[in-house]
Write a protein that holds these residues in place. Structure first.
Motif, PDB file in Angstrom:
ATOM      1  N   ASP A 100      52.467  52.892  75.064  1.00 15.73           N
ATOM      2  CA  ASP A 100      51.338  53.082  74.154  1.00 15.73           C
ATOM      3  C   ASP A 100      51.800  53.339  72.723  1.00 15.73           C
ATOM      4  O   ASP A 100      51.293  52.731  71.785  1.00 15.73           O
ATOM      5  CB  ASP A 100      50.456  54.241  74.635  1.00 15.73           C
ATOM      6  N   GLN A 101      52.743  54.266  72.542  1.00 16.81           N
ATOM      7  CA  GLN A 101      53.221  54.596  71.205  1.00 16.81           C
ATOM      8  C   GLN A 101      54.733  54.464  71.094  1.00 16.81           C
ATOM      9  O   GLN A 101      55.227  53.659  70.327  1.00 16.81           O
ATOM     10  CB  GLN A 101      52.775  56.012  70.832  1.00 16.81           C
ATOM     11  N   ASN A 102      55.457  55.255  71.867  1.00 17.36           N
ATOM     12  CA  ASN A 102      56.919  55.172  71.873  1.00 17.36           C
ATOM     13  C   ASN A 102      57.458  55.706  73.200  1.00 17.36           C
ATOM     14  O   ASN A 102      56.812  56.522  73.863  1.00 17.36           O
ATOM     15  CB  ASN A 102      57.511  55.972  70.706  1.00 17.36           C
ATOM     16  N   CYS A 103      58.604  55.212  73.574  1.00 12.42           N
ATOM     17  CA  CYS A 103      59.264  55.635  74.810  1.00 12.42           C
ATOM     18  C   CYS A 103      60.761  55.481  74.622  1.00 12.42           C
ATOM     19  O   CYS A 103      61.239  55.044  73.573  1.00 12.42           O
ATOM     20  CB  CYS A 103      58.762  54.821  76.012  1.00 12.42           C
ATOM     21  N   GLU A 104      61.541  55.804  75.665  1.00 16.10           N
ATOM     22  CA  GLU A 104      62.991  55.741  75.565  1.00 16.10           C
ATOM     23  C   GLU A 104      63.507  54.314  75.487  1.00 16.10           C
ATOM     24  O   GLU A 104      64.661  54.088  75.128  1.00 16.10           O
ATOM     25  CB  GLU A 104      63.642  56.449  76.761  1.00 16.10           C
ATOM     26  N   CYS A 168      61.502  63.721  64.608  1.00 12.72           N
ATOM     27  CA  CYS A 168      61.650  62.369  64.048  1.00 12.72           C
ATOM     28  C   CYS A 168      61.662  61.344  65.174  1.00 12.72           C
ATOM     29  O   CYS A 168      62.265  61.569  66.226  1.00 12.72           O
ATOM     30  CB  CYS A 168      62.945  62.254  63.244  1.00 12.72           C
ATOM     31  N   ILE A 169      61.008  60.235  64.932  1.00 15.68           N
ATOM     32  CA  ILE A 169      60.996  59.115  65.875  1.00 15.68           C
ATOM     33  C   ILE A 169      61.657  57.923  65.191  1.00 15.68           C
ATOM     34  O   ILE A 169      61.121  57.383  64.217  1.00 15.68           O
ATOM     35  CB  ILE A 169      59.566  58.762  66.325  1.00 15.68           C
ATOM     36  N   ALA A 170      62.830  57.546  65.680  1.00 18.03           N
ATOM     37  CA  ALA A 170      63.579  56.420  65.115  1.00 18.03           C
ATOM     38  C   ALA A 170      63.276  55.157  65.913  1.00 18.03           C
ATOM     39  O   ALA A 170      63.209  55.185  67.149  1.00 18.03           O
ATOM     40  CB  ALA A 170      65.072  56.720  65.138  1.00 18.03           C
TER      41      ALA A 170
END
Length: 339
Positions: A100-104, A168-170
């Protein structure tokens, strides 16, 4: 198109692209690219600059910020911190991920929490960023730290009682979207060091001291200058190009060059697929195109005496060969006035 395959064994040396590396380390690589066109050499330079993927901080969720710097200012500084991008092929683009948004599989998360409790100024560095373990490998996303003190980039300064806490999301991206994803600090690109082709107008103030105003580069010793009695060749084109690639540490210098070549190959493969090399040169293109020679005039390719609605050319879509009053302006009912 047919090619003459009767060539000598020195084909690769005389005609194929050649790469000669003169210097290389983890950050820099200097090489010469020869036997290629200027457009291809410049394309490689542009791709290395803007289309080699890396990892950079894209989203910042600030929970506490009592420093003197605004949230946007700190977010911008965090985005410019280089992050290790080794084996970046293991990381998906966010737009290609099913989450949906971010994952590993498409992002790396870093945490930062610093609070000053003394009277001395507290400096927050890139080393203070803690990378979570949910990531494709143990290297990707780590802040690049190359200074002797092993501190990294300075993020902000805190006085007593001030605190900074954020997440932080890189994500993976390319410099064509934002400069923070650029793998290079600069790329030197040069050809024709003696200006034999006159591609550059060597403007000068003193004709007797042109060499002082335009000193020769270090590559001038590798090529011969045009003699005073030599005839200028208007058809001459450059064939030797000198590159100086300077990375920022997130990707090794040789990997930048290799990834640039791979990206050009992917672009050419997409172009060949679009042209439909194995499908009559029409491929998957669905838009308007020239008539095929073997389609027999099918569809809209008629002989010119019918309309697109299937009626005869003298009739409208509502069936009329006559006017709305049943006759032509000359009193005849759709027939020739000479009969």
């Amino acid at each position: 198109m047919e090619y003459d395959h009767m060539i000598d064994g020195d084909f690769k040396d005389d005609f194929g692209p050649k790469v000669q590396v003169s210097a290389v380390d983890e950050i820099h690589v200097d090489f010469e690219l020869s036997n290629v066109d200027l457009s291809l050499a410049n394309s490689l330079r542009r791709v290395m600059h803007a289309e080699v993927p890396t990892v950079a901080i894209d989203l910042v969720e600030i929970e506490i910020n009592s420093s003197v710097l605004a949230d946007e200012f700190i977010s911008h500084r965090l985005g410019l911190i280089p992050l290790n991008s080794s084996n970046i092929d293991q990381l998906n683009y966010s737009r290609d991920c099913d989450c949906d948004q971010n994952c590993e599989r498409c992002s790396v998360i870093l945490d930062l929490h610093a609070k000053c409790t003394t009277d001395d100024i507290m400096k927050v560095y890139a080393r203070d960023l803690l990378v979570r373990q949910e990531r494709p490998n143990n290297l990707i996303g780590n802040p690049v730290i190359t200074d002797p003190d092993h501190l990294g980039s300075l993020i902000c300064k805190l006085r007593k009682g001030q605190e900074l806490k954020l997440t932080c999301i890189a994500k993976k991206g390319i410099a064509k979207e934002h400069a923070k994803w650029s793998p290079t600090a600069a790329i030197g690109f040069e050809y024709d060091p003696h200006n034999n082709l006159h591609h550059i107008d060597l403007w000068h103030e003193d004709p007797d001291h042109i060499q002082d105003e335009w000193p020769k580069s270090k590559y001038a010793d590798l090529e011969e200058p045009l003699g005073d009695n030599d005839i200028f060749d208007y058809d001459a084109v450059p064939s030797r190009f000198y590159f100086e690639v300077e990375g920022i540490g997130n990707i090794s210098s040789d990997t930048i060059v290799l990834e640039g070549v791979k990206e050009i190959q992917r672009k050419l493969a997409g172009l060949i697929h679009g042209l439909g090399e194995s499908d009559g040169m029409n491929g998957d293109y669905d838009g308007p195109r020239s008539p095929d020679a073997m389609d027999g005039g099918a569809g809209y390719l008629d002989q010119g005496y019918t309309t697109p609605y299937g009626n005869a050319g003298g009739a409208s879509a509502w069936g009329g060969g006559a006017t709305a009053y049943g006759t032509t302006p000359y009193g005849n009912s759709g027939s020739s006035g000479w009969s």
